[in-house]
Design an enzyme around this catalytic site. Structure first.
Site, PDB file in Angstrom:
ATOM      1  N   SER A  52       3.434  -4.445   4.064  1.00  0.00           N
ATOM      2  CA  SER A  52       2.901  -4.768   5.430  1.00  0.00           C
ATOM      3  C   SER A  52       1.844  -5.777   5.139  1.00  0.00           C
ATOM      4  CB  SER A  52       2.086  -3.454   6.042  1.00  0.00           C
ATOM      5  OG  SER A  52       1.384  -3.960   6.993  1.00  0.00           O
ATOM      6  N   TYR A  67      -4.338   4.446   5.790  1.00  0.00           N
ATOM      7  CA  TYR A  67      -2.879   3.527   6.048  1.00  0.00           C
ATOM      8  C   TYR A  67      -3.045   2.447   4.937  1.00  0.00           C
ATOM      9  CZ  TYR A  67       0.618   0.184   7.298  1.00  0.00           C
ATOM     10  OH  TYR A  67       1.780  -0.573   7.547  1.00  0.00           O
TER      11      TYR A  67
END
Length: 272
Positions: A131, A144
């Site tokens: 990501s 996360y």
């Protein structure tokens, strides 16, 4: 015929990656917990595989099935993952561990299982879907981002580690992509930190996330699938592919700006 295994294939980036690889002529195993959601992929030629990346027996049996049917895995796309947000103080450690199990340890274990064959054939490509959050950070997203930073470091080490055996390791860093990710992340954020001392910040972060993933703002998952296919078919793939809304400009700024100045930008985005 080249054989590809794609995790998290029941929706979003994983589903788009399966279609891209099928279109390029690969034999593709579409893997996910919810097999019933992949019937359209089966109709298009994918082979479905029930796979839970947090269950070692499921991973072992899944790879055994692929090898038993085809004898090889040439491409592994580690796409399974999710975003769980909330203040570090308030997120239960059980949830933090689960996010690491899905986003990091499942990825690593599946890689372990396919590597012997790749190493013996001295060929293969491992694509780890990280990501822009693997190099970028947000308030109330510490767990996360910790998982995605871990994927980045693991991939960098593995890229050099496997080079003598002809196995390539690539990281794909999506930006804002239209998928279920945003609603899941926002839901967890407001459930965990929507009340109490972090409530004001949680509402602001959830609002920014909602806006960023609106139609017309976020990119379609096909742009990530295109980068995955490009990496797989390249003779000399790049170490990283940054694709989708926001990924390139934000990561370019992260690279050149000092930490305190980048902190100001992040705080400005989230009014934090």
């Amino acid at each position: 015929m080249q054989v590809a295994l794609v995790t998290g294939a029941s929706s979003g980036i994983g589903e788009a990656a399966v279609r891209a690889l099928l279109g390029a002529g690969y034999t593709v195993y579409a893997a996910a917990r919810r097999v019933e959601r992949m019937e359209a992929l089966a109709h298009d030629g994918a082979r479905l595989l029930a796979l839970d990346v947090t269950d070692d027996a499921s991973l072992t049996d899944g790879v055994r099935k692929v090898l038993g049917e085809t004898g090889r895995v040439d491409v592994l796309v580690n796409n399974a993952g999710y975003g769980s947000f909330g203040a570090l103080e308030e997120v239960p450690l059980e949830e933090a561990r689960r996010q690491f199990e899905v986003n990091v340890f499942g990825l690593a274990r599946l890689t372990q299982l396919v590597l012997p064959g790749m190493r013996e054939r001295r060929s293969g490509t491992i694509v780890n879907v990280s990501s822009m959050g693997g190099q970028f950070y947000e308030p109330l997203g510490s767990w996360y981002h910790a998982t995605k930073f871990a994927v980045e470091g693991l991939s960098d080490s593995l890229r050099i580690e496997l080079r003598p055996f002809g196995v390539r390791v690539v990281v794909v860093q999506p930006g804002a992509i239209r998928s279920e990710w945003s609603s899941i992340a926002r839901g967890s954020l407001l459930e965990v930190s929507g009340r109490g001392p972090y409530a004001r910040g949680a509402r602001r972060v959830a609002g920014v996330m909602k806006t960023a993933y609106m139609p017309g703002m976020a990119s379609p998952p096909q742009v990530v699938a295109g980068a995955i296919l490009q990496a797989v078919e390249a003779r000399h793939p790049l170490p990283r592919y940054r694709v989708g809304a926001g990924a390139r400009p934000l990561l370019a700024l992260r690279k050149v700006l000092p930490d305190r100045l980048f902190d100001l930008i992040v705080r400005g985005i989230y009014r934090h």
